[in-house]
Each structure stands twice: as structure tokens, then as C-alpha cells.
Design a protein around this motif. Structure first.
Motif, mmCIF file in Angstrom:
data_model
loop_
_atom_site.group_PDB
_atom_site.id
_atom_site.type_symbol
_atom_site.label_atom_id
_atom_site.label_comp_id
_atom_site.label_asym_id
_atom_site.label_seq_id
_atom_site.Cartn_x
_atom_site.Cartn_y
_atom_site.Cartn_z
ATOM 1 N N ASP A 113 -5.564 3.556 7.806
ATOM 2 C CA ASP A 113 -6.781 4.190 7.303
ATOM 3 C C ASP A 113 -6.930 4.029 5.793
ATOM 4 O OD1 ASP A 113 -7.276 5.011 9.873
ATOM 5 O OD2 ASP A 113 -6.548 7.064 9.563
ATOM 6 N N PHE A 114 -5.819 4.024 5.072
ATOM 7 C CA PHE A 114 -5.889 3.898 3.616
ATOM 8 C C PHE A 114 -6.474 2.559 3.203
ATOM 9 C CE2 PHE A 114 -4.032 2.109 -0.227
ATOM 10 C CZ PHE A 114 -4.496 3.014 -1.162
ATOM 11 N N LEU A 115 -6.066 1.466 3.834
ATOM 12 C CA LEU A 115 -6.531 0.124 3.467
ATOM 13 C C LEU A 115 -6.612 -0.731 4.736
ATOM 14 C CD1 LEU A 115 -7.293 -1.384 0.838
ATOM 15 C CD2 LEU A 115 -4.955 -2.287 0.796
ATOM 16 N N PRO A 116 -7.684 -0.594 5.494
ATOM 17 C CA PRO A 116 -7.790 -1.298 6.778
ATOM 18 C C PRO A 116 -7.733 -2.818 6.641
ATOM 19 C CG PRO A 116 -9.446 0.435 6.613
ATOM 20 C CD PRO A 116 -8.836 0.298 5.251
ATOM 21 N N VAL A 117 -8.357 -3.368 5.586
ATOM 22 C CA VAL A 117 -8.397 -4.822 5.386
ATOM 23 C C VAL A 117 -8.080 -5.133 3.935
ATOM 24 C CG1 VAL A 117 -10.089 -5.164 7.231
ATOM 25 C CG2 VAL A 117 -10.877 -4.813 4.869
ATOM 26 N N GLN A 118 -7.866 -6.399 3.641
ATOM 27 C CA GLN A 118 -7.616 -6.823 2.270
ATOM 28 C C GLN A 118 -8.798 -6.437 1.379
ATOM 29 O OE1 GLN A 118 -4.978 -7.944 0.901
ATOM 30 N NE2 GLN A 118 -3.715 -8.772 2.566
ATOM 31 N N PRO A 119 -8.536 -6.048 0.117
ATOM 32 C CA PRO A 119 -9.625 -5.629 -0.757
ATOM 33 C C PRO A 119 -10.785 -6.622 -0.845
ATOM 34 C CG PRO A 119 -7.557 -4.985 -1.738
ATOM 35 C CD PRO A 119 -7.213 -5.797 -0.504
ATOM 36 N N PHE A 120 -10.493 -7.900 -1.030
ATOM 37 C CA PHE A 120 -11.598 -8.852 -1.159
ATOM 38 C C PHE A 120 -12.407 -8.956 0.127
ATOM 39 C CE2 PHE A 120 -10.505 -9.997 -5.330
ATOM 40 C CZ PHE A 120 -11.444 -10.898 -5.819
ATOM 41 N N GLU A 121 -11.765 -8.778 1.251
ATOM 42 C CA GLU A 121 -12.497 -8.768 2.512
ATOM 43 C C GLU A 121 -13.436 -7.564 2.560
ATOM 44 O OE1 GLU A 121 -11.641 -8.693 7.353
ATOM 45 O OE2 GLU A 121 -9.990 -9.100 5.951
ATOM 46 N N SER B 180 -7.902 -7.044 -16.350
ATOM 47 C CA SER B 180 -6.834 -7.984 -15.973
ATOM 48 C C SER B 180 -6.128 -7.540 -14.695
ATOM 49 C CB SER B 180 -5.811 -8.118 -17.114
ATOM 50 O OG SER B 180 -6.434 -8.510 -18.316
ATOM 51 N N GLY B 181 -6.877 -7.003 -13.745
ATOM 52 C CA GLY B 181 -6.271 -6.438 -12.546
ATOM 53 C C GLY B 181 -6.587 -7.166 -11.259
ATOM 54 N N ALA B 182 -7.371 -8.248 -11.327
ATOM 55 C CA ALA B 182 -7.775 -8.953 -10.101
ATOM 56 C C ALA B 182 -6.787 -10.046 -9.700
ATOM 57 C CB ALA B 182 -9.170 -9.552 -10.275
ATOM 58 N N TYR B 183 -5.649 -10.111 -10.378
ATOM 59 C CA TYR B 183 -4.692 -11.182 -10.092
ATOM 60 C C TYR B 183 -4.281 -11.161 -8.613
ATOM 61 C CZ TYR B 183 -1.351 -7.329 -10.797
ATOM 62 O OH TYR B 183 -0.671 -6.138 -10.722
ATOM 63 N N GLY B 184 -4.088 -12.366 -8.092
ATOM 64 C CA GLY B 184 -3.754 -12.471 -6.673
ATOM 65 C C GLY B 184 -4.889 -12.035 -5.774
ATOM 66 N N TYR B 185 -6.105 -12.001 -6.329
ATOM 67 C CA TYR B 185 -7.287 -11.554 -5.586
ATOM 68 C C TYR B 185 -7.079 -10.144 -5.018
ATOM 69 C CZ TYR B 185 -8.669 -16.346 -6.254
ATOM 70 O OH TYR B 185 -8.997 -17.549 -6.845
ATOM 71 N N CYS B 186 -6.358 -9.321 -5.781
ATOM 72 C CA CYS B 186 -6.131 -7.912 -5.417
ATOM 73 C C CYS B 186 -5.440 -7.770 -4.061
ATOM 74 C CB CYS B 186 -7.449 -7.128 -5.378
ATOM 75 S SG CYS B 186 -8.366 -7.135 -6.919
ATOM 76 N N ALA B 187 -4.789 -8.815 -3.585
ATOM 77 C CA ALA B 187 -4.256 -8.806 -2.216
ATOM 78 C C ALA B 187 -3.119 -7.804 -2.047
ATOM 79 C CB ALA B 187 -3.758 -10.196 -1.832
ATOM 80 N N ALA B 188 -3.131 -7.136 -0.902
ATOM 81 C CA ALA B 188 -2.054 -6.231 -0.510
ATOM 82 C C ALA B 188 -1.123 -6.950 0.468
ATOM 83 C CB ALA B 188 -2.637 -4.976 0.135
ATOM 84 N N ARG B 189 0.018 -6.358 0.737
ATOM 85 C CA ARG B 189 0.939 -6.920 1.722
ATOM 86 C C ARG B 189 0.424 -6.640 3.131
ATOM 87 N NH1 ARG B 189 6.374 -3.967 0.600
ATOM 88 N NH2 ARG B 189 4.920 -2.235 0.250
ATOM 89 N N THR B 190 0.662 -7.563 4.026
ATOM 90 C CA THR B 190 0.382 -7.253 5.421
ATOM 91 C C THR B 190 1.433 -6.270 5.915
ATOM 92 O OG1 THR B 190 1.775 -9.024 6.314
ATOM 93 C CG2 THR B 190 -0.519 -9.588 5.771
ATOM 94 N N HIS B 191 1.093 -5.512 6.944
ATOM 95 C CA HIS B 191 2.041 -4.533 7.475
ATOM 96 C C HIS B 191 3.321 -5.230 7.956
ATOM 97 C CE1 HIS B 191 3.561 -1.746 10.724
ATOM 98 N NE2 HIS B 191 3.596 -0.989 9.651
ATOM 99 N N LYS B 192 3.166 -6.373 8.600
ATOM 100 C CA LYS B 192 4.323 -7.107 9.106
ATOM 101 C C LYS B 192 5.261 -7.503 7.968
ATOM 102 C CE LYS B 192 5.587 -11.304 11.675
ATOM 103 N NZ LYS B 192 5.049 -12.514 12.380
#
Length: 365
Positions: A145-153, A88-100
Motif C-alpha cells: 500500500d505504501f508504494l504499489p508501483v515504481q515512482p516513475f510508473e 538532485s533527487g531523481a537519480y536512478g529515476y527514483c526507483a525503489a527495490r522490488t519486493h523480491k
């Protein structure tokens, strides 16, 4: 084993001043980096406890599952684990916040505390920080370096960790949240309110797909849409993108007779939680250290699930004696049910059952 990591502002505050103190110039990932520090400790020390540093599996449920999703996509987690379990962890398509967005939220948080810089925050007490952090969206940040792009990307590009993944969700994820929003306060969603609430939350098309006449109550109708949109369809989409580049095993916990998890059992309610969020955890662990009142059939299902999860952790392939194998995430999942409800069986209709043609958006959205 479980690990501690920083949460809220202490784990995920992003700010220009903090960016300058990080290795990759992007702050806000301190909590996730705590997890990686723990994994490096495990790799260095597991041999002393009889473990194999080459056979580490990371697992989590809900926010923990989201952490696994993020670590799968993080280049700095390379070689820290050989398999992952996302419940049950894929909610929001695993999206992270943008740096901005993260820096903007950080600035609003500091303003709330009357601070113009991170240096000022260091003079605030933990109590002040905790009081001020409510209402903000704390989570990982993309761009460094930790998360260059969104996980689904990263998953779509084949840039994520290519390790076996056990992934799934529960059939009625949304019922817990809808109950908390409405019935728990003694104000169940009414038939009169339903159209407006659905339109406001999900739009006209969702109202058409979830007609009130198809459900036992307005709250459960709303909960079904919420669970499909937030959990079921993102989980199925995660199966699809992972399967394109590696091995994924897909399940859906569907025991609608399951007892509500520990913190709900003492509530004076006859609300039908079904197979809602968190309910599968008590089939795998002693949830909150408390006894779970499983009946004979549920205990059998629990043993089968422990076998599936245990063999996946042991050798990367989930198996249970006399039970069907988990599908590879392409248009099918293993539905986990008690024997009288049909038993464990491969379902090829989950996408239509959860209305995923309505909910599955491109990961970039």
C-alpha cells in the motif's frame, strides 16, 4: 523543520517474517513511514505554531530529494503536503527495490549476522547491526500500500500526488563522485585508463559521446558522463513526466564558480568541482551551520534563489524580483548563474548538453 527517520537496516530491512507484521504485507519501508508519521504530526500540530496544515511543503536534496520523489508517488502520503521540492533527487529515476530483491537482500543481511529470522535480529546490538549493514542497497520497496508501483510508473499514470513540484539538478553533479573515486586518493584518472574505464562504466557509445579531447582532464570527462547519466537526465525526465499531469518548475544550478561545500573546503586540492553535487545547498541554507565564503555576485544569486524557493513554499509559485520565471518542465529549465556568467536565464538546450538522447531510458528499465 527537519525530521529524523530510520536509516540502513533499521529503516529498510525487508524479510518474510517482517512482511507478516506489516499492514500491507510488504516490509522495508519503515524509514519512509517514519517520514509520513512526522508529516501527520505536523498536520495535527502546525496550527499551534502559527502554521497552516493546508500549506505544508516537503523538500530534500540528494537522498532527501529521493525521499520527496518517493512520497510524491506514495498513496499513503495523500493530503500530507501541498507541494514538493526535489533537489538532485531523481537519480536512478527514483526507483525503489522490488519486493523480491529486497527480501533477498534482507536474507543475505541476516545470514551475515548469523540469524535465520527477524526474531534473532532483535537480540543483536545496534553496534552489530550497523557493522553488518554496510554494502547493502537500502531503500524503499514496491508492492504494498505504501508504494504499489515504481515512482516513475505512478507519475506516468497520473497516480501520484498532483501537487506543484520544484525540481532540478546541478550542472556538474558527477565531479564530486569522480573526485572521490580517483583524485581524492592521489590517483587521478589518466588518459591511458580513460577508454577502458568509460567502456566498463557506460559502454562504447558513451566513450564516443564524451571524447577526452573535449574536457580539461580525464576525471572531469568521466565525471560529466556520470553526472549526466545519474542526475541531470533523470531530473529532466522527471520534469517531463510530472508536467503531463501537474505543475512542475524546472531549474539547473549552474554556478561553476561556486565554492566547494563545507566538507571539501579543507582538502588540499585544486580540483575544479564546478557546480557539483550539494553545492547549491549553501546558497539556500547555512550548510552544516558553517559560514560559506560567497563573493558579492554569489550572494546576489543566493538571495535570488532564496526568493524563488521561499515564494514556492509560500504560495506554490517560484518567483524572484526582476528575474525570469521557472519553466514548466517541458524542454526547458531555468539556469541559475551569477551575473558575470550570464545570469539566470531559460535554457532550451539542456537535454542536448547532457547527452540525454543517450541516457534517458524508459522509467520501467
Amino acid at each position: 523543520m527537519t525530521v529524523n527517520y530510520r536509516l540502513g537496516a533499521m529503516g529498510f530491512l525487508a524479510a518474510t517474517g517482517l512482511d507478516e507484521e506489516t499492514k500491507d504485507g510488504v516490509s522495508g519501508n519503515f524509514g519512509m513511514q517514519d517520514q509520513q508519521a512526522a508529516l501527520r504530526w505536523v498536520r495535527a500540530n502546525i496550527g499551534r505554531f502559527g502554521g497552516d496544515p493546508g500549506r505544508v511543503t516537503i523538500a530534500g536534496e540528494s537522498a532527501g530529494g529521493r525521499s520527496v520523489c518517493t512520497q510524491l508517488a506514495s498513496p499513503t502520503a495523500k493530503d500530507l503536503f501541498r507541494a514538493g521540492i526535489v533537489q538532485s533527487g531523481a537519480y536512478g529515476y527514483c526507483a525503489a527495490r522490488t519486493h523480491k530483491d529486497a527480501v533477498s537482500q534482507g536474507a543475505a543481511f541476516m545470514e551475515k549476522l548469523g540469524c535465520a529470522s527477524p526474531a534473532c535480529l532483535r537480540g543483536k546490538s545496534a553496534k552489530e547491526i550497523l557493522a553488518a549493514q554496510a554494502g547493502f542497497d537500502w531503500g524503499p520497496v514496491t508492492g504494498g500500500d505504501f508504494l504499489p508501483v515504481q515512482p516513475f510508473e505512478a507519475f506516468e499514470q497520473g497516480a501520484a500526488a498532483r501537487v506543484p513540484v520544484l525540481n532540478g539538478a546541478n550542472q556538474d553533479e558527477g565531479r564530486l563522485f569522480a573526485f572521490s573515486q580517483f583524485d581524492n586518493d592521489g590517483t587521478p584518472l589518466t588518459a591511458e585508463q580513460y577508454p577502458a574505464v568509460m567502456r566498463a562504466a557506460f559502454g562504447e557509445r558513451a566513450l564516443e559521446r564524451y571524447p577526452l579531447s573535449a574536457y580539461p582532464s580525464p576525471t572531469i570527462a568521466y565525471a560529466t558522463a556520470q553526472g549526466d547519466a545519474r542526475f541531470a537526465c533523470p531530473a529532466l525526465r522527471l520534469d517531463d513526466v510530472l508536467a503531463a499531469h501537474g505543475q512542475v518548475y524546472a531549474y539547473e544550478f549552474a554556478d561553476r564558480t561556486s565554492p566547494p561545500f563545507a566538507s571539501l573546503r579543507n582538502l588540499n586540492t585544486d580540483f575544479d568541482f564546478g557546480a557539483t553535487h550539494v553545492n547549491e545547498v549553501q546558497y539556500l541554507f547555512k550548510h552544516f551551520g558553517l559560514h560559506t565564503p560567497l563573493n558579492a555576485e554569489q550572494r546576489i544569486l543566493a538571495r535570488q534563489m532564496v526568493q524563488y524557493w521561499g515564494s514556492f513554499i509560500r504560495d506554490g509559485v517560484p518567483r524572484a524580483a526582476g528575474q525570469p520565471p521557472l519553466p514548466n518542465g517541458r524542454e526547458a529549465v531555468l539556469s541559475l548563474r551569477t551575473t558575470s556568467r550570464g545570469g539566470n536565464n531559460v535554457s532550451t538546450t539542456v537535454h542536448s548538453e547532457h547527452q540525454c538522447s543517450l541516457w534517458t531510458a524508459p522509467p520501467s528499465q
